[in-house]
Design an enzyme around this catalytic site. Structure first.
Site, PDB file in Angstrom:
ATOM      1  N   ASN A  99      -9.414  -1.481  -1.119  1.00 54.67           N
ATOM      2  CA  ASN A  99     -10.200  -2.254  -1.962  1.00 54.67           C
ATOM      3  C   ASN A  99     -11.125  -1.919  -2.765  1.00 54.67           C
ATOM      4  O   ASN A  99     -11.773  -2.051  -3.436  1.00 54.67           O
ATOM      5  CB  ASN A  99      -9.377  -3.413  -1.959  1.00 54.67           C
ATOM      6  CG  ASN A  99      -8.007  -3.721  -1.490  1.00 54.67           C
ATOM      7  OD1 ASN A  99      -7.610  -3.177  -1.792  1.00 54.67           O
ATOM      8  ND2 ASN A  99      -7.955  -4.652  -0.988  1.00 54.67           N
ATOM      9  N   ASN A 110      -7.768   4.189  -4.248  1.00 58.53           N
ATOM     10  CA  ASN A 110      -6.871   3.254  -3.487  1.00 58.53           C
ATOM     11  C   ASN A 110      -6.284   2.275  -4.453  1.00 58.53           C
ATOM     12  O   ASN A 110      -6.507   1.360  -5.133  1.00 58.53           O
ATOM     13  CB  ASN A 110      -8.009   2.720  -2.602  1.00 58.53           C
ATOM     14  CG  ASN A 110      -7.469   1.747  -1.459  1.00 58.53           C
ATOM     15  OD1 ASN A 110      -6.848   2.081  -0.750  1.00 58.53           O
ATOM     16  ND2 ASN A 110      -7.217   0.233  -2.097  1.00 58.53           N
ATOM     17  N   GLU A 111      -4.825   2.115  -3.750  1.00 56.10           N
ATOM     18  CA  GLU A 111      -3.667   0.973  -4.987  1.00 56.10           C
ATOM     19  C   GLU A 111      -4.048   1.058  -5.674  1.00 56.10           C
ATOM     20  O   GLU A 111      -4.719  -0.475  -6.457  1.00 56.10           O
ATOM     21  CB  GLU A 111      -3.432   0.544  -3.296  1.00 56.10           C
ATOM     22  CG  GLU A 111      -3.278   0.155  -2.108  1.00 56.10           C
ATOM     23  CD  GLU A 111      -3.264  -0.955  -1.465  1.00 56.10           C
ATOM     24  OE1 GLU A 111      -4.058  -2.058  -2.147  1.00 56.10           O
ATOM     25  OE2 GLU A 111      -2.894  -0.586  -0.059  1.00 56.10           O
ATOM     26  N   TYR A 122       2.210  -2.476   5.331  1.00 54.00           N
ATOM     27  CA  TYR A 122       2.030  -3.720   6.511  1.00 54.00           C
ATOM     28  C   TYR A 122       3.222  -4.317   7.001  1.00 54.00           C
ATOM     29  O   TYR A 122       3.741  -4.458   5.807  1.00 54.00           O
ATOM     30  CB  TYR A 122       0.276  -4.302   6.408  1.00 54.00           C
ATOM     31  CG  TYR A 122      -0.516  -3.877   6.485  1.00 54.00           C
ATOM     32  CD1 TYR A 122      -0.741  -3.395   7.278  1.00 54.00           C
ATOM     33  CD2 TYR A 122      -1.022  -3.238   4.958  1.00 54.00           C
ATOM     34  CE1 TYR A 122      -2.481  -2.385   7.151  1.00 54.00           C
ATOM     35  CE2 TYR A 122      -2.044  -2.614   4.988  1.00 54.00           C
ATOM     36  CZ  TYR A 122      -2.781  -2.248   5.744  1.00 54.00           C
ATOM     37  OH  TYR A 122      -4.055  -1.831   5.631  1.00 54.00           O
ATOM     38  N   GLU A 125      -2.498   3.839   5.301  1.00 52.25           N
ATOM     39  CA  GLU A 125      -2.394   2.974   5.395  1.00 52.25           C
ATOM     40  C   GLU A 125      -1.725   2.424   5.995  1.00 52.25           C
ATOM     41  O   GLU A 125      -0.465   2.303   5.687  1.00 52.25           O
ATOM     42  CB  GLU A 125      -3.394   2.139   4.774  1.00 52.25           C
ATOM     43  CG  GLU A 125      -4.827   1.610   4.180  1.00 52.25           C
ATOM     44  CD  GLU A 125      -4.996   0.814   3.252  1.00 52.25           C
ATOM     45  OE1 GLU A 125      -4.712  -0.366   3.260  1.00 52.25           O
ATOM     46  OE2 GLU A 125      -5.402   1.470   2.331  1.00 52.25           O
TER      47      GLU A 125
HETATM   48  O1  AHR Z   1      -7.115  -2.777   5.003  1.00 50.90           O
HETATM   49  C1  AHR Z   1      -6.822  -3.775   3.797  1.00 50.90           C
HETATM   50  C2  AHR Z   1      -6.403  -3.349   2.592  1.00 50.90           C
HETATM   51  O2  AHR Z   1      -4.839  -3.404   2.498  1.00 50.90           O
HETATM   52  C3  AHR Z   1      -7.111  -2.320   2.108  1.00 50.90           C
HETATM   53  O3  AHR Z   1      -8.049  -2.350   1.887  1.00 50.90           O
HETATM   54  C4  AHR Z   1      -6.281  -1.993   0.967  1.00 50.90           C
HETATM   55  O4  AHR Z   1      -6.175  -1.084   0.510  1.00 50.90           O
HETATM   56  C5  AHR Z   1      -5.598  -2.484   1.212  1.00 50.90           C
HETATM   57  O5  AHR Z   1      -3.910  -3.538   0.616  1.00 50.90           O
END
Ligand code: AHR
Length: 497
Positions: free
Chosen positions: A71, A171-172, A243, A291
Site C-alpha cells: 500500500n 499495488n492492489e 491472507y 502477497e
Molecule cells: O502486506 C501488507 C499489506 O497487505 C500490503 O501493503 C498490501 O498490498 C496488502 O493489502
C-alpha cells in the site's frame, strides 16, 4: 486413518520457478527500520544492515524480494529515498499513517538485496503517480549511464546499474484503501501505458499487472478480465494476494483455507485464458502470487497505534503452530500449480506479518511459519510432480470434501532426490499413506522432518522456541512402496535419495 498416493517421474507439472519462494519488504512498521536496517544494532554492518537478520534471510534462500510496497508504494515518491541521507525529506506516509524518514531507499535496498543473495522485485507508484515517475525510476535503476537519471544514480555512489528485472505495475489498485484507487478501466489503461513506456526504456524487464486484492473482492474476477483486456500483451504476470485468519477459532476450517487459494488460482488462470482466447493471443499469462500469508493476530492491537510515529510495531502477528500448517498447505497449493504460478512472495519477511522477528537492539528469531517456508524453499527445487491422491475427507464450516492429506511432490533430478511435503489436516489421527513410488527404484528415505505440536496456539518468542521441527518421522520403505506416517495435525517433509 489410511490414504493412498501415486508418485511418478512421468507425471510432471512443470519445472519449479525458484521465485515462488520469494518474499516482500515494505516500508511498513519495523520491516525496514529495526528489521533489515538498524545502524546502531550490535550486528549492523557498515551500511546499517543487521547481520543477524541477513543470516536468517540467507538461510531461507529467498530468491526475490518485492519492494517498497504494498500500500505504501501508492503514495511514494521514490526520489525522496535517493541521494545524501541528510537531505532526504521526512514525509507523512499515508497508507499506514506514519512518518517515513527515507533513510532507506532504492539504492540501499538494492545493496541489501545483494548481501542477501536475492533479486529485487520493484513496484512503481500508480496511485498518486504514473508513467513519468515509473520511467524515470527505471532509467535511474537500469540505464548504464550518460543520461540525467542514470548519471544521478552514479553521482549517488552507484556506478553500476541495479538491473532490476521484475517490476510491479502498482499495488492492489482495486482496493478502496489504496491511495489513488482506480476503476478497472482506469487502471488497465494506466498500467498499459506505463508498461509500454517502461519497455521502451528497458525491453528486458518483466511486468506484473495488478489482479484483485483478494478472492473476496466484489469485483473479482471482473477486475482481472477487464484490466487484462488492456494489459494482456504488455504484462508477463498477473498478481494475486491473499491472507487468511482463524478469527472464529475453528482449526479444521482454518486448515482448509488453502482450498480457497486453490480455487482462486484456478479462477485467475481461467480468466487469463479467456482473455487469451478472446485476443487470439499466443502468449500465456503467468501468475505472481506476490502477497500471501496468515494475517489477523495483530488487527486489534494495530488500532491502538498513534498516527505519525516512526517505525511503530505494526502488523506484528505472532504466529501459532496451526498457522505454520496452513502455510505448508499454501506452499503445496502453489507447487501443484507451478506450471502457471512462477512468482510468489510470502508477505512479508521481517517483523511485519513475517517469519523473522527482531527486537530493536536485541535478538532476531524464527516464528513458527519460518519452518515450512524454509524446508520448502531449500528442498522444493526441481520439477513439481502431480501427486495422485486418494484421501479420506471432511466437511468444515466453509468447505466440503477437504482431503486430510495435502501433499506436493518435487523431483530434483540434479540431486537425484524425491521430496514429499505433506500436511495432515486430521486433528486426531495419524495418516498412514501408501505411496507408490514406482519410478524411484532403489531410493531410500534419508530424512523425515515433522512439525507437530499438541498445542494449536503454541508460538515462538525471542526467548523460547516452542514450535520447531524434529527429524524423527517414521516413514519407511516397504518392498518398493513408501509408507508415509504423518502424525495427527502435522506438517512433514520426506526426502528420498
Ligand atoms: O502486506 C501488507 C499489506 O497487505 C500490503 O501493503 C498490501 O498490498 C496488502 O493489502
Amino acid at each position: 486413518v489410511k490414504a493412498n498416493m501415486v508418485v511418478d517421474k512421468a507425471f510432471q507439472i512443470s519445472e519449479i520457478d525458484p521465485r515462488v519462494y520469494g518474499s516482500f519488504i515494505e516500508h511498513l512498521g519495523r520491516a525496514v527500520y529495526g528489521g533489515i536496517y538498524e545502524p546502531n544494532h550490535p550486528t549492523a554492518d557498515e551500511n546499517g544492515f543487521r547481520q543477524d537478520v541477513l543470516d536468517l534471510v540467507k538461510e531461507l534462500q529467498v530468491p526475490i524480494v518485492r519492494y517498497p510496497g504494498g500500500n505504501m508504494v501508492s503514495a511514494y515518491n521514490w526520489e525522496d529515498g535517493v541521494g545524501p541521507k541528510e537531505d532526504r525529506p521526512k514525509r507523512l506516509e499515508l497508507a499506514w499513517r506514519v512518518i517515513e524518514t527515507n533513510q532507506v531507499g532504492t539504492n540501499e535496498f538494492a545493496q541489501w538485496a545483494q548481501k542477501a543473495n536475492t533479486d529485487v522485485m520493484m513496484a512503481v507508484n500508480l496511485g498518486t503517480r504514473g508513467i513519468d515517475a515509473a520511467r524515470n525510476l527505471l532509467e535511474y535503476c537500469n540505464h548504464p549511464g550518460g543520461t540525467y537519471w542514470s548519471d544521478l544514480r552514479k553521482s549517488h555512489g552507484f556506478e553500476n546499474p541495479h538491473n532490476i528485472k521484475t517490476w510491479c505495475l502498482g499495488n492492489e489498485m482495486d482496493g478502496p484503501w489504496q491511495v489513488g484507487q482506480k476503476t478497472a478501466h482506469e487502471y488497465g489503461r494506466l498500467a498499459y501505458e506505463t508498461g509500454k513506456a517502461m519497455r521502451l526504456v528497458d525491453p528486458d524487464i518483466e511486468l506484473v499487472t495488478c489482479g484483485s486484492s483478494n478472492s473476496q473482492m466484489p469485483t473479482f474476477p471482473d477486475w482481472e478480465a477487464e484490466t487484462l483486456e488492456h494489459t494482456y500483451e504488455i504484462a508477463d504476470y498477473i498478481s494475486l494476494h491473499q491472507y487468511y485468519g482463524n478469527r472464529s477459532g475453528d482449526t479444521a476450517n482454518f486448515l482448509a483455507k488453502s482450498l480457497d487459494m486453490e480455487n482462486f488460482i484456478q479462477t485467475v488462470i481461467a480468466t487469463c485464458d479467456y482473455i487469451k482466447a478472446k485476443k487470439r493471443s499466443k502468449k500465456t499469462m503467468y501468475l505472481s502470487f506476490d502477497e500471501w500469508n496468515v494475517w489477523f493476530h495483530s488487527n486489534e492491537q494495530d488500532k491502538q497505534i498513534d498516527p505519525w510515529t516512526i517505525a511503530p510495531p505494526q502488523l506484528e502477528d505472532v504466529y501459532t503452530f496451526e498457522d505454520a500448517l496452513l502455510i505448508g498447505s499454501m506452499l503445496n497449493t502453489m507447487l501443484r500449480h507451478s506450471d502457471r504460478v512462477k512468482i510468489a512472495c510470502m508477505a512479508q519477511l521481517v517483523n511485519v506479518i513475517a517469519p523473522i522477528m527482531t527486537d530493536n537492539g536485541g535478538n532476531a528469531w524464527k516464528q513458527s511459519i519460518f519452518y515450512p517456508y524454509y524446508y520448502t524453499s531449500v528442498y522444493g527445487r526441481g520439477v513439481a510432480l502431480h501427486p495422485v491422491v486418494d484421501s479420506p475427507k471432511y466437511d468444515s464450516k466453509d468447505f466440503t470434501d477437504v482431503p486430510y492429506l495435502d501433499p506436493s511432490v518435487v523431483y530434483n533430478e540434479e540431486k537425484e532426490e524425491l521430496v514429499i511435503f505433506a500436511t495432515n489436516r486430521h486433528l486426531k489421527h495419524t495418516l498412514e499413506v501408501d505411496i507408490d513410488v514406482r519410478s524411484f527404484e532403489d531410493y531410500e528415505v534419508v530424512e523425515h522432518v515433522v512439525l507437530e505440536n499438541d498445542d494449536a496456539k503454541a508460538v515462538n518468542t525471542a526467548k523460547q522456541e516452542n514450535v520447531k521441527p524434529h527429524t524423527n518421522g517414521e516413514s519407511y520403505l516397504d518392498g518398493g512402496k513408501l509408507v508415509g506416517i504423518f502424525p495427527k495435525f502435522s506438517w512433514n517433509m520426506v526426502r528420498l535419495k
